[in-house]
Motif scaffolding. Structure first.
Motif, short mmCIF file in Angstrom:
data_model
loop_
_atom_site.label_atom_id
_atom_site.label_comp_id
_atom_site.label_asym_id
_atom_site.label_seq_id
_atom_site.Cartn_x
_atom_site.Cartn_y
_atom_site.Cartn_z
N GLU A 117 104.77 59.51 9.33
CA GLU A 117 103.42 59.67 8.81
C GLU A 117 102.72 58.32 8.82
O GLU A 117 103.31 57.29 8.45
CB GLU A 117 103.47 60.22 7.38
CG GLU A 117 102.11 60.47 6.76
CD GLU A 117 102.20 61.07 5.37
OE1 GLU A 117 101.16 61.16 4.70
OE2 GLU A 117 103.33 61.44 4.95
N LYS A 120 96.97 55.76 5.49
CA LYS A 120 95.56 56.13 5.40
C LYS A 120 94.70 54.89 5.62
O LYS A 120 95.01 53.80 5.14
CB LYS A 120 95.27 56.74 4.03
CG LYS A 120 95.96 58.07 3.80
CD LYS A 120 95.63 58.63 2.43
CE LYS A 120 96.31 59.97 2.20
NZ LYS A 120 96.01 60.53 0.86
N ASP A 122 90.38 53.63 7.23
CA ASP A 122 89.09 53.99 7.82
C ASP A 122 89.10 53.82 9.33
O ASP A 122 88.51 54.61 10.07
CB ASP A 122 87.97 53.11 7.24
CG ASP A 122 87.89 53.18 5.73
OD1 ASP A 122 87.73 54.30 5.22
OD2 ASP A 122 88.01 52.12 5.08
N LYS A 143 97.85 63.62 17.78
CA LYS A 143 97.75 64.68 16.79
C LYS A 143 97.42 64.14 15.39
O LYS A 143 96.94 64.87 14.53
CB LYS A 143 99.05 65.48 16.73
CG LYS A 143 99.29 66.36 17.95
CD LYS A 143 100.61 67.10 17.81
CE LYS A 143 100.88 67.99 19.02
NZ LYS A 143 102.18 68.70 18.91
N LYS A 144 97.68 62.85 15.18
CA LYS A 144 97.48 62.25 13.86
C LYS A 144 96.16 61.48 13.74
O LYS A 144 95.84 60.98 12.66
CB LYS A 144 98.64 61.29 13.55
CG LYS A 144 100.02 61.90 13.70
CD LYS A 144 101.11 60.87 13.53
CE LYS A 144 102.48 61.43 13.90
NZ LYS A 144 103.56 60.47 13.69
N ASN A 146 93.02 62.39 13.86
CA ASN A 146 91.83 62.98 13.25
C ASN A 146 91.67 62.60 11.78
O ASN A 146 90.69 62.97 11.14
CB ASN A 146 91.82 64.50 13.40
CG ASN A 146 93.05 65.16 12.79
OD1 ASN A 146 93.90 64.50 12.20
ND2 ASN A 146 93.14 66.48 12.94
N HIS A 147 92.60 61.84 11.24
CA HIS A 147 92.48 61.35 9.86
C HIS A 147 91.67 60.05 9.79
O HIS A 147 91.38 59.57 8.69
CB HIS A 147 93.87 61.09 9.26
CG HIS A 147 94.71 62.32 9.15
ND1 HIS A 147 94.41 63.37 8.31
CD2 HIS A 147 95.85 62.69 9.79
CE1 HIS A 147 95.32 64.31 8.41
NE2 HIS A 147 96.21 63.93 9.31
N TYR A 148 91.32 59.50 10.93
CA TYR A 148 90.62 58.21 10.97
C TYR A 148 89.20 58.38 11.48
O TYR A 148 88.95 59.14 12.42
CB TYR A 148 91.39 57.23 11.87
CG TYR A 148 92.81 57.03 11.41
CD1 TYR A 148 93.11 56.08 10.44
CD2 TYR A 148 93.85 57.80 11.92
CE1 TYR A 148 94.41 55.90 9.99
CE2 TYR A 148 95.15 57.63 11.47
CZ TYR A 148 95.44 56.67 10.51
OH TYR A 148 96.72 56.51 10.07
N LYS A 149 88.28 57.65 10.88
CA LYS A 149 86.89 57.74 11.32
C LYS A 149 86.67 56.98 12.62
O LYS A 149 85.93 57.42 13.50
CB LYS A 149 85.96 57.20 10.24
CG LYS A 149 84.48 57.39 10.56
CD LYS A 149 83.60 57.03 9.39
CE LYS A 149 82.13 57.32 9.72
NZ LYS A 149 81.25 56.98 8.57
#
Length: 219
Positions: A117, A120, A122, A143-144, A146-149
């Protein structure tokens, strides 16, 4: 009588060996992430463009650097961020970085970016990392995302047009010898973005390709 089978090397094993055997050069260094992390002609324009981006956000972005290496690049970006999370797969390298770089807003983590994982943040920095790993591992990373702007992606690619994303075995080499390079917008990755901005492009001498840095806004 059964044949003995050797367990295939993991990406962690391969990357650890690269540093142990100085396969990216830097014989006088304890750890060395290659000329691409040290050559002023390559890194100075890159640093200028990334710093400009970070300053445009008032130096308050939390940045996650996947594949921070010897931290020669990251150490020059830390002061322009709220927090800088630096990740690498090589345990000894991360322990070394923890001892050398002790700013209050820096955190080092040892992770396999394709399996673990991700922290987190920006903004994600991926600087000449994906070019060294297989398509299967890149897919796992994508795949991971899309958690970042924001994603600041740097890749070493051929001059002119090329066939993107030919597969390789994770390791020291990159796709350039196959006249290929990583393009996350193309098959089999199909990264979805809102927009993209070319931040920096450095043409290497002796027809050795170009190093391109692109800013992607992901949402």
């Amino acid at each position: 009588m059964t044949k003995s089978t050797k367990k295939p090397w993991s990406t962690k094993d391969v990357m650890t060996q690269i540093y142990d055997m100085k396969l990216w050069g830097g014989k006088t260094f304890d750890f060395y992430s290659g000329s691409g992390s040290h050559d002023p002609k390559t890194i100075n324009p890159y640093l200028k463009s990334v710093i400009t981006f970070l300053e445009s956000h008032n130096n308050v972005l939390v940045v996650c650097d996947l594949g921070c290496g010897d931290f020669n690049i990251g150490k020059q970006l830390v002061s322009y961020t709220k927090k800088y999370i630096a990740v690498d797969i090589v345990d000894a390298l991360i322990e070394r970085n923890k001892k050398l770089f002790k700013q209050n807003n820096v955190e080092f983590q040892c992770l396999d970016i394709s399996k673990d994982e991700l922290p987190k943040a920006d903004c994600l920095i991926l600087r000449q990392v994906l070019q060294h790993i297989s398509n299967a591992e890149i897919k796992a990373v994508v795949k991971k995302l899309n958690h970042y702007k924001y994603l600041i992606l740097t890749e070493h690619i051929p001059l002119g047009t090329f066939t993107p994303n030919k597969d390789i075995i994770s390791g020291q080499g990159i796709r350039l010898k196959q006249k290929s390079g990583v393009d996350l917008l193309e098959a089999p990755f199909h990264l979805e973005i809102k927009n993209e901005i070319l931040m920096d492009e450095h043409i290497l001498e002796h027809n050795k390709g170009r190093i391109v840095t692109t800013l992607y806004k992901l949402f």
